[in-house]
Design a protein around this motif. Sequence first.
Motif, PDB file in Angstrom:
ATOM      1  N   MET A  11      12.357   8.294   8.355  1.00  0.00           N
ATOM      2  CA  MET A  11      10.899   8.249   8.458  1.00  0.00           C
ATOM      3  C   MET A  11      10.475   6.956   9.150  1.00  0.00           C
ATOM      4  SD  MET A  11       8.233  10.145   7.291  1.00  0.00           S
ATOM      5  CE  MET A  11       8.680  10.985   5.765  1.00  0.00           C
ATOM      6  N   SER A  12      11.170   5.871   8.837  1.00  0.00           N
ATOM      7  CA  SER A  12      10.799   4.584   9.417  1.00  0.00           C
ATOM      8  C   SER A  12      11.028   4.591  10.923  1.00  0.00           C
ATOM      9  CB  SER A  12      11.609   3.448   8.797  1.00  0.00           C
ATOM     10  OG  SER A  12      11.270   2.223   9.418  1.00  0.00           O
ATOM     11  N   ILE A  13      10.096   4.049  11.667  1.00  0.00           N
ATOM     12  CA  ILE A  13      10.282   3.969  13.109  1.00  0.00           C
ATOM     13  C   ILE A  13      10.761   2.586  13.524  1.00  0.00           C
ATOM     14  CG2 ILE A  13       8.795   5.841  13.825  1.00  0.00           C
ATOM     15  CD1 ILE A  13       6.555   3.875  14.003  1.00  0.00           C
ATOM     16  N   ILE A  14      10.985   1.712  12.575  1.00  0.00           N
ATOM     17  CA  ILE A  14      11.635   0.448  12.919  1.00  0.00           C
ATOM     18  C   ILE A  14      12.934   0.331  12.125  1.00  0.00           C
ATOM     19  CG2 ILE A  14       9.519  -0.744  13.588  1.00  0.00           C
ATOM     20  CD1 ILE A  14       9.565  -2.176  10.886  1.00  0.00           C
ATOM     21  N   THR A  57       0.204  -4.388   3.539  1.00  0.00           N
ATOM     22  CA  THR A  57       1.329  -3.832   4.291  1.00  0.00           C
ATOM     23  C   THR A  57       1.975  -2.706   3.479  1.00  0.00           C
ATOM     24  OG1 THR A  57       2.807  -5.461   3.287  1.00  0.00           O
ATOM     25  CG2 THR A  57       1.912  -6.005   5.461  1.00  0.00           C
ATOM     26  N   ALA A  58       2.798  -1.909   4.156  1.00  0.00           N
ATOM     27  CA  ALA A  58       3.572  -0.870   3.479  1.00  0.00           C
ATOM     28  C   ALA A  58       5.053  -1.097   3.768  1.00  0.00           C
ATOM     29  CB  ALA A  58       3.145   0.509   3.967  1.00  0.00           C
ATOM     30  N   LEU A  59       5.903  -0.529   2.932  1.00  0.00           N
ATOM     31  CA  LEU A  59       7.335  -0.499   3.230  1.00  0.00           C
ATOM     32  C   LEU A  59       7.527   0.297   4.515  1.00  0.00           C
ATOM     33  CD1 LEU A  59       8.686   0.272  -0.365  1.00  0.00           C
ATOM     34  CD2 LEU A  59       8.913  -1.891   0.876  1.00  0.00           C
ATOM     35  N   SER A  60       8.494  -0.087   5.329  1.00  0.00           N
ATOM     36  CA  SER A  60       8.557   0.461   6.682  1.00  0.00           C
ATOM     37  C   SER A  60       8.572   1.988   6.783  1.00  0.00           C
ATOM     38  CB  SER A  60       9.723  -0.142   7.464  1.00  0.00           C
ATOM     39  OG  SER A  60      10.937   0.204   6.879  1.00  0.00           O
ATOM     40  N   PRO A  61       9.202   2.747   5.866  1.00  0.00           N
ATOM     41  CA  PRO A  61       9.182   4.201   6.072  1.00  0.00           C
ATOM     42  C   PRO A  61       7.770   4.799   6.065  1.00  0.00           C
ATOM     43  CG  PRO A  61      10.868   3.611   4.475  1.00  0.00           C
ATOM     44  CD  PRO A  61      10.053   2.365   4.717  1.00  0.00           C
ATOM     45  N   PHE A  62       6.855   4.185   5.293  1.00  0.00           N
ATOM     46  CA  PHE A  62       5.488   4.705   5.250  1.00  0.00           C
ATOM     47  C   PHE A  62       4.532   3.783   6.013  1.00  0.00           C
ATOM     48  CE2 PHE A  62       5.763   7.401   1.080  1.00  0.00           C
ATOM     49  CZ  PHE A  62       6.761   8.156   1.670  1.00  0.00           C
ATOM     50  N   ALA A  63       5.065   2.942   6.878  1.00  0.00           N
ATOM     51  CA  ALA A  63       4.227   2.002   7.620  1.00  0.00           C
ATOM     52  C   ALA A  63       4.077   2.458   9.069  1.00  0.00           C
ATOM     53  CB  ALA A  63       4.846   0.609   7.585  1.00  0.00           C
ATOM     54  N   THR A  91       0.807  -1.218   0.000  1.00  0.00           N
ATOM     55  CA  THR A  91       0.000   0.000   0.000  1.00  0.00           C
ATOM     56  C   THR A  91       0.844   1.274   0.000  1.00  0.00           C
ATOM     57  OG1 THR A  91      -0.066   0.172   2.405  1.00  0.00           O
ATOM     58  CG2 THR A  91      -1.772  -1.196   1.379  1.00  0.00           C
ATOM     59  N   THR A  92       2.170   1.118  -0.093  1.00  0.00           N
ATOM     60  CA  THR A  92       3.068   2.274   0.054  1.00  0.00           C
ATOM     61  C   THR A  92       2.629   3.480  -0.783  1.00  0.00           C
ATOM     62  OG1 THR A  92       4.858   0.673   0.339  1.00  0.00           O
ATOM     63  CG2 THR A  92       5.494   2.973  -0.010  1.00  0.00           C
ATOM     64  N   LEU A  93       2.236   3.214  -2.032  1.00  0.00           N
ATOM     65  CA  LEU A  93       1.967   4.320  -2.960  1.00  0.00           C
ATOM     66  C   LEU A  93       0.529   4.854  -2.862  1.00  0.00           C
ATOM     67  CD1 LEU A  93       3.930   3.097  -6.125  1.00  0.00           C
ATOM     68  CD2 LEU A  93       4.754   4.329  -4.105  1.00  0.00           C
ATOM     69  N   ARG A  94      -0.287   4.301  -1.980  1.00  0.00           N
ATOM     70  CA  ARG A  94      -1.635   4.857  -1.757  1.00  0.00           C
ATOM     71  C   ARG A  94      -1.893   5.031  -0.262  1.00  0.00           C
ATOM     72  NH1 ARG A  94      -6.597   5.171   0.627  1.00  0.00           N
ATOM     73  NH2 ARG A  94      -6.664   2.889   0.729  1.00  0.00           N
ATOM     74  N   ASP A  95      -2.348   3.998   0.404  1.00  0.00           N
ATOM     75  CA  ASP A  95      -2.735   4.175   1.796  1.00  0.00           C
ATOM     76  C   ASP A  95      -1.533   4.533   2.667  1.00  0.00           C
ATOM     77  OD1 ASP A  95      -4.599   4.369   3.753  1.00  0.00           O
ATOM     78  OD2 ASP A  95      -5.163   2.260   3.803  1.00  0.00           O
ATOM     79  N   GLY A  96      -0.346   4.028   2.299  1.00  0.00           N
ATOM     80  CA  GLY A  96       0.862   4.323   3.060  1.00  0.00           C
ATOM     81  C   GLY A  96       1.070   5.813   3.222  1.00  0.00           C
ATOM     82  N   HIS A  97       1.121   6.548   2.111  1.00  0.00           N
ATOM     83  CA  HIS A  97       1.357   7.995   2.262  1.00  0.00           C
ATOM     84  C   HIS A  97       0.058   8.751   2.541  1.00  0.00           C
ATOM     85  CE1 HIS A  97       0.302   9.493  -1.943  1.00  0.00           C
ATOM     86  NE2 HIS A  97       0.377   8.199  -2.154  1.00  0.00           N
ATOM     87  N   GLN A  98      -1.096   8.175   2.170  1.00  0.00           N
ATOM     88  CA  GLN A  98      -2.351   8.830   2.556  1.00  0.00           C
ATOM     89  C   GLN A  98      -2.488   8.855   4.073  1.00  0.00           C
ATOM     90  OE1 GLN A  98      -6.006   7.772   0.476  1.00  0.00           O
ATOM     91  NE2 GLN A  98      -7.238   8.107   2.309  1.00  0.00           N
ATOM     92  N   LEU A 121      13.148   4.838  -0.545  1.00  0.00           N
ATOM     93  CA  LEU A 121      12.000   5.650  -0.148  1.00  0.00           C
ATOM     94  C   LEU A 121      12.428   6.699   0.888  1.00  0.00           C
ATOM     95  CD1 LEU A 121       8.942   6.006  -0.514  1.00  0.00           C
ATOM     96  CD2 LEU A 121       8.581   4.243   1.223  1.00  0.00           C
ATOM     97  N   GLU A 122      13.338   6.315   1.778  1.00  0.00           N
ATOM     98  CA  GLU A 122      13.842   7.264   2.772  1.00  0.00           C
ATOM     99  C   GLU A 122      14.490   8.486   2.103  1.00  0.00           C
ATOM    100  OE1 GLU A 122      13.492   7.435   5.942  1.00  0.00           O
ATOM    101  OE2 GLU A 122      13.067   5.426   6.700  1.00  0.00           O
ATOM    102  N   LYS A 123      15.062   8.270   0.916  1.00  0.00           N
ATOM    103  CA  LYS A 123      15.768   9.382   0.263  1.00  0.00           C
ATOM    104  C   LYS A 123      14.819  10.488  -0.183  1.00  0.00           C
ATOM    105  CE  LYS A 123      19.494   6.399  -1.223  1.00  0.00           C
ATOM    106  NZ  LYS A 123      19.800   5.417  -2.270  1.00  0.00           N
ATOM    107  N   VAL A 124      13.606  10.132  -0.586  1.00  0.00           N
ATOM    108  CA  VAL A 124      12.656  11.172  -1.006  1.00  0.00           C
ATOM    109  C   VAL A 124      11.721  11.595   0.130  1.00  0.00           C
ATOM    110  CG1 VAL A 124      12.726  10.497  -3.430  1.00  0.00           C
ATOM    111  CG2 VAL A 124      10.994   9.469  -1.930  1.00  0.00           C
TER     112      VAL A 124
END
Lengths: 488, 488
Positions: free
Chosen positions: B300-303, A242-248, A12-19, A284-287
């Motif tokens: 951004m990631s908390i884990i 699930t989302a990638l951890s930076p947006f989770a 969901t990183t590119l939708r619900d993750g950042h929403q 993802l952390e870079k942006v």
Amino acid sequence: MAGKNPIRFTDTTLRDGHQSSLATRMRTEDMLGLAERLDNAGFWAIEVWGGATFDVTHRFLGEDPWERLRTLKKFIKKTPLMMLLRGQNLVGYRHYPDDVVDAFVKYTADCGMNVFRVFDALNDIRNFEASFKALQDCKKQGLDVHIQAAVCYSLTQRRMGGEVFTKEYYVDFAKRSEAMGADSFCLKDMAGMVSPYDAFELISALKAAVKIPVEFHTHYTSGQGSMSYLKAIEAGVDIIDTALSPFALRTSQPAIEPILVTVEGTERESAIDLATMIGLGQDLEKVAPKYRDFLDTSKMSIIDTGVLLHQIPGGMYSNLVSQLKQADALDRILEVMEDLPRTRKELGYPPLVTPTSQIVGIQAVQNVLFGRYKMITGEVKGMAYGLYGRTPAPMDKEVQKICLKGYERGEEPISCRAADEIEPELEKAREATKGLAKNIGDVLIYAIYPTTGLRYLKWKYGVEPVPEEVKPIELDRIKMQDDVYNRI
Amino acid sequence: MAGKNPIRFTDTTLRDGHQSSLATRMRTEDMLGLAERLDNAGFWAIEVWGGATFDVTHRFLGEDPWERLRTLKKFIKKTPLMMLLRGQNLVGYRHYPDDVVDAFVKYTADCGMNVFRVFDALNDIRNFEASFKALQDCKKQGLDVHIQAAVCYSLTQRRMGGEVFTKEYYVDFAKRSEAMGADSFCLKDMAGMVSPYDAFELISALKAAVKIPVEFHTHYTSGQGSMSYLKAIEAGVDIIDTALSPFALRTSQPAIEPILVTVEGTERESAIDLATMIGLGQDLEKVAPKYRDFLDTSKMSIIDTGVLLHQIPGGMYSNLVSQLKQADALDRILEVMEDLPRTRKELGYPPLVTPTSQIVGIQAVQNVLFGRYKMITGEVKGMAYGLYGRTPAPMDKEVQKICLKGYERGEEPISCRAADEIEPELEKAREATKGLAKNIGDVLIYAIYPTTGLRYLKWKYGVEPVPEEVKPIELDRIKMQDDVYNRI
Ligand SMILES: [Co+2]
Ligand SMILES: [Co+2]
């Protein structure tokens, strides 16, 4: 190496993750660096569109939502794309007529959308009819679409049960969805309130009741999310979101990485590669710093424990607070919190999701400030009349009568499908955008969001200049802010 | 209402909670508003002291660590206080002689400490002997102390198993702890690496092997923490360590609130009141902004998903990066990451915890930069000699020989208890602090931290002025910073 019955993932990183974590502000340009690797990762689906993205792209980002979808489709070729469709509300906040629903669904499928997750804020399954019909038409035309019915998980007490939202309620909804032609079923826990052992019980029951795959969508909000996924996996759920951890985490989905390691060595082991996920997360952390100002840092806690206590989604609670502040009556918050369950019960226990959470919340505030049902919002009148569909439980007869007294559409509530009451609008939208809209996508932007949609079309076609605040922020600017802050 | 076999909780908010998330910076004055309510909440224990708090209070906060303990004891009268004791390292980073250990443990018990959680960085149980003996003396004197033995959880691969850190390794350690007189046993997962199904298997085995209560301490670092607690609860663990949500998650403990709701209705249901926890969390949020600059917001990631991949604690990884940066050789990080498991194996698989993680990491960097064991740190020589105790697996014979070639203490490693090699130091500390120290507490501050300890004693007794940076920050100052930032 995948197990015998591997758990599947929707990313969901590119939708619900950042929403959920960054107010939907991620731009298409920052998605492209991830898209191909996401496509190769082995997800069941990648959620990239729908929900608030249609609104935010054209309103705040100066982006064409259709263009985002077509662009992502160029990079994500193998994995099904998923969108969240608010049933008859599409990607807006009101019921649209059937002609708009039909055109919207078909054009979205034309642009490359595959999995349509359809839900309704009242869990009135009749509000799925128009979009399901359009999707069945798409299938007949040979488009690769998948119909997913979703039920909103709701509570009237701390844990599953009570009078309305019982296990049987969800199982019944799943069976009816399957009978209506859904290709899969989703338990959609938008407020992150499913408790792990309830997840086990409910997923077990759903798996026993329907043949179609069962997907589980939760949010980390209450801090139970990853535990609920674990128990759902043990109960045999087919797919989790699930989302990638930076947006989770936070108010977003649980992170995928710890779950991959957890199921290793079990029959639910996934073939998705941990190192690939970690690499994507690093990129993802870079942006991510571009969007950090949208992160809620008002509290140290990254979970919302209040939701455990009173089952009020965090966003709804902050809305109540800001309404009361505006009325200079913040001291009455406890009264409102006490009134809220009562008002919700009287209004037929609508799930607390957009837009019903706002409707119930505003009425509860007015009940406290001006006396119960002395002031009634137009939305509550509409809900009493049946304009949003059938509420999960019947409304209180007395309250319904008070709400409909002198109501413009009539004092007797309707019992038909809500959208049967709405006149077609597509032709009017074509008229209104004549000379500006170049395709049905443009017309639909206007049809769904007349004011901001028209403004966006003017930006798009150079009739009006694109304002500065709509343009992307550069990483250099972030660095400069940091330098200044560190000198304070 | 508590179930038949309620899960018990140790609250870590006032020690590991802020040590893990806010660099141990929470001040006593901000603890007092919570202390009495924590005492009434029904915890098994409240961890308030030890670990890094002794160091940080006197070094960075200008606070007397003993005074903190005595003050908290005044407010927390019913619930046992817990401390983390690094075995023969006490609350420092090197082995202290037995006379210092004895005096430290006894004075701490005199000040009101109850549960002493004792661990050793190499899991050499002989390093428990001096502190256990002192604690047994305290018991004989009628002091209310509880001896808890803790084993450091460590991995040599992604999940439990391999050559060294097997289930049997931990079970054997627990049995030996029980035989040595421990009143309870703790599985201490300082890097948050226990995976949920490994937790289930290991806790089940521990419960079957020992009669004393089993406590489980993990960190949320890898994102598996709350899932691991859930499986540990199912396996029958007696006690788990949690923090109030504002100081929970991230690299700290899992939060208590979602777990309370999860176990509701099961036989592990706790009698701890959710609303009380939420109220305490809200009050903690009010003082938390004072410490926000210590929160790691670089990602951004908390884990920390990297820990899932390479089992290197996050803090250790950043140390490697900064060492390489200093040597202008950051491009060699991948080589170091490859060398690290090899070096660790050669050094006898020390668990990666303070101080062994630093010792192994620095040697791996030197192995890459200068050739393997061309440069050997004094700490590695000491470890090869046996000064830290016995390593979990034997050291590589060749490497050990190279390390001890020409070593000042001798070329043959010792096999006795490490502290048998250390001369008494207490009398020297008394001498060195004569005229300044007013009690054994003052002497011990110097004995453990000679440089910063002496400096602190001078602040304490007005010999030197307390510097500005040691004084607390006011909430007004935070508000001013916010105002400035919002104007940038
Ligand atoms: Co969602
Ligand atoms: Co810890």
